[in-house]
Design a protein around this motif. Structure first.
Motif, short mmCIF file in Angstrom:
data_model
loop_
_atom_site.label_atom_id
_atom_site.label_comp_id
_atom_site.label_asym_id
_atom_site.label_seq_id
_atom_site.Cartn_x
_atom_site.Cartn_y
_atom_site.Cartn_z
N ILE A 8 -4.76 5.68 3.95
CA ILE A 8 -4.39 4.35 4.46
C ILE A 8 -5.18 3.33 3.64
O ILE A 8 -6.40 3.42 3.54
CB ILE A 8 -4.74 4.20 5.96
CG1 ILE A 8 -4.14 5.32 6.80
CG2 ILE A 8 -4.33 2.81 6.46
CD1 ILE A 8 -2.65 5.34 6.92
N ARG A 9 -4.48 2.37 3.05
CA ARG A 9 -5.14 1.34 2.24
C ARG A 9 -4.31 0.07 2.25
O ARG A 9 -3.15 0.07 2.63
CB ARG A 9 -5.36 1.84 0.82
CG ARG A 9 -4.07 2.11 0.07
CD ARG A 9 -4.32 2.32 -1.42
NE ARG A 9 -3.14 2.74 -2.15
CZ ARG A 9 -2.13 1.95 -2.50
NH1 ARG A 9 -2.13 0.66 -2.18
NH2 ARG A 9 -1.08 2.42 -3.18
N ARG A 10 -4.95 -1.01 1.77
CA ARG A 10 -4.22 -2.27 1.62
C ARG A 10 -3.16 -2.11 0.53
O ARG A 10 -3.40 -1.49 -0.49
CB ARG A 10 -5.16 -3.41 1.21
CG ARG A 10 -6.04 -3.96 2.31
CD ARG A 10 -5.31 -4.76 3.37
NE ARG A 10 -4.73 -6.01 2.91
CZ ARG A 10 -5.34 -7.18 2.93
NH1 ARG A 10 -6.56 -7.28 3.40
NH2 ARG A 10 -4.72 -8.25 2.50
N ALA A 11 -2.03 -2.70 0.77
CA ALA A 11 -0.96 -2.69 -0.22
C ALA A 11 -1.26 -3.70 -1.32
O ALA A 11 -1.94 -4.71 -1.08
CB ALA A 11 0.37 -3.04 0.44
N GLU A 56 -1.14 -9.60 5.28
CA GLU A 56 -2.02 -8.43 5.23
C GLU A 56 -1.17 -7.18 5.45
O GLU A 56 -0.82 -6.84 6.57
CB GLU A 56 -3.11 -8.55 6.30
CG GLU A 56 -4.11 -7.44 6.23
CD GLU A 56 -5.25 -7.61 7.23
OE1 GLU A 56 -5.89 -6.58 7.53
OE2 GLU A 56 -5.50 -8.73 7.71
N THR A 57 -0.83 -6.54 4.36
CA THR A 57 0.06 -5.38 4.39
C THR A 57 -0.75 -4.12 4.09
O THR A 57 -1.55 -4.09 3.15
CB THR A 57 1.19 -5.54 3.35
OG1 THR A 57 1.86 -6.78 3.59
CG2 THR A 57 2.18 -4.40 3.45
N TRP A 58 -0.52 -3.10 4.90
CA TRP A 58 -1.20 -1.82 4.76
C TRP A 58 -0.17 -0.74 4.49
O TRP A 58 0.96 -0.83 4.98
CB TRP A 58 -1.97 -1.48 6.04
CG TRP A 58 -3.15 -2.37 6.23
CD1 TRP A 58 -3.15 -3.65 6.74
CD2 TRP A 58 -4.50 -2.09 5.90
NE1 TRP A 58 -4.42 -4.16 6.73
CE2 TRP A 58 -5.28 -3.22 6.23
CE3 TRP A 58 -5.14 -0.98 5.35
CZ2 TRP A 58 -6.66 -3.28 6.04
CZ3 TRP A 58 -6.51 -1.02 5.16
CH2 TRP A 58 -7.25 -2.17 5.49
N MET A 69 4.07 1.89 6.49
CA MET A 69 3.65 0.52 6.19
C MET A 69 3.42 -0.24 7.48
O MET A 69 3.98 0.08 8.52
CB MET A 69 4.69 -0.20 5.33
CG MET A 69 6.12 -0.22 5.85
SD MET A 69 6.48 -1.47 7.12
CE MET A 69 6.17 -2.97 6.23
N LEU A 95 -2.52 3.77 11.70
CA LEU A 95 -2.24 2.37 11.36
C LEU A 95 -2.60 1.44 12.53
O LEU A 95 -3.16 0.36 12.32
CB LEU A 95 -0.78 2.21 10.94
CG LEU A 95 -0.44 2.78 9.57
CD1 LEU A 95 1.07 2.84 9.38
CD2 LEU A 95 -1.10 1.98 8.45
N VAL A 98 -6.28 0.85 12.50
CA VAL A 98 -6.62 -0.16 11.50
C VAL A 98 -6.32 -1.55 12.04
O VAL A 98 -7.15 -2.47 11.92
CB VAL A 98 -5.86 0.09 10.17
CG1 VAL A 98 -6.01 -1.11 9.22
CG2 VAL A 98 -6.35 1.37 9.51
N ARG A 102 -9.00 -4.57 12.50
CA ARG A 102 -8.81 -5.82 11.78
C ARG A 102 -8.66 -7.01 12.72
O ARG A 102 -8.94 -8.15 12.35
CB ARG A 102 -7.60 -5.75 10.85
CG ARG A 102 -7.65 -4.64 9.82
CD ARG A 102 -8.67 -4.87 8.75
NE ARG A 102 -8.34 -6.08 8.02
CZ ARG A 102 -9.21 -6.75 7.27
NH1 ARG A 102 -10.44 -6.33 7.15
NH2 ARG A 102 -8.84 -7.84 6.64
#
Length: 151
Positions: A8-11, A56-58, A69, A95, A98, A102
């Protein structure tokens, strides 16, 4: 496919087209009765030009491919979609974790009333229904449900 858990990471901009494809495939699989107000090419452009660069897209990435996503915006969990073949593997749970990290002050989201699996999913994660609408305020004209999570 791998049995390993996706990362899982930032897009970033390079992910935008794959994010759009996951959204399109998941939407069509999960919501076959809900009219999409825009054709596929407009959805792709929306993700490439508007969503990934400004929100803020993951992403969840497995074997180099985007398989999930999520978009956060102003305290809203605005989008959460998984590639259909990746459902039921805990990616959505990760997700949401996260999103809660956040937005520790709380989150809100919309889901369609016909999407009872999503409602069960969010309720399992502590979201509480706050209201229902007839859908007249959304582009799909589909009755929806507002959910709220407060820590």
């Amino acid at each position: 496919m791998t049995n390993d858990q996706p990362v899982i990471r930032r897009a970033d901009a390079a992910d935008a087209e794959a994010v759009a494809e996951v959204w399109l495939r998941s939407y069509d699989a999960a919501l076959p009765t809900v009219r999409r107000p825009r054709p596929d090419d407009q959805v792709r452009t929306w993700f490439v030009e508007k969503i990934v660069p400004t929100r803020e897209t993951w992403v969840a990435v497995a074997d180099g491919a985007v398989v999930g996503m999520m978009v956060l915006h102003d305290g809203d969990l605005d989008q959460l979609y998984l590639a259909p073949e990746w459902r039921g593997r805990g990616i959505g749970d990760r997700l949401v974790e996260v999103a809660k990290e956040r937005c520790p002050e709380g989150l809100e989201l919309w889901t369609f009333q016909v999407n009872t699996p999503a409602q069960r999913f969010y309720e399992r994660h502590g979201f509480v229904e706050s209201r229902r609408t007839d859908g007249s305020a959304n582009e799909e004209r589909e009755p929806d449900v507002r959910y709220v999570w407060k820590p």
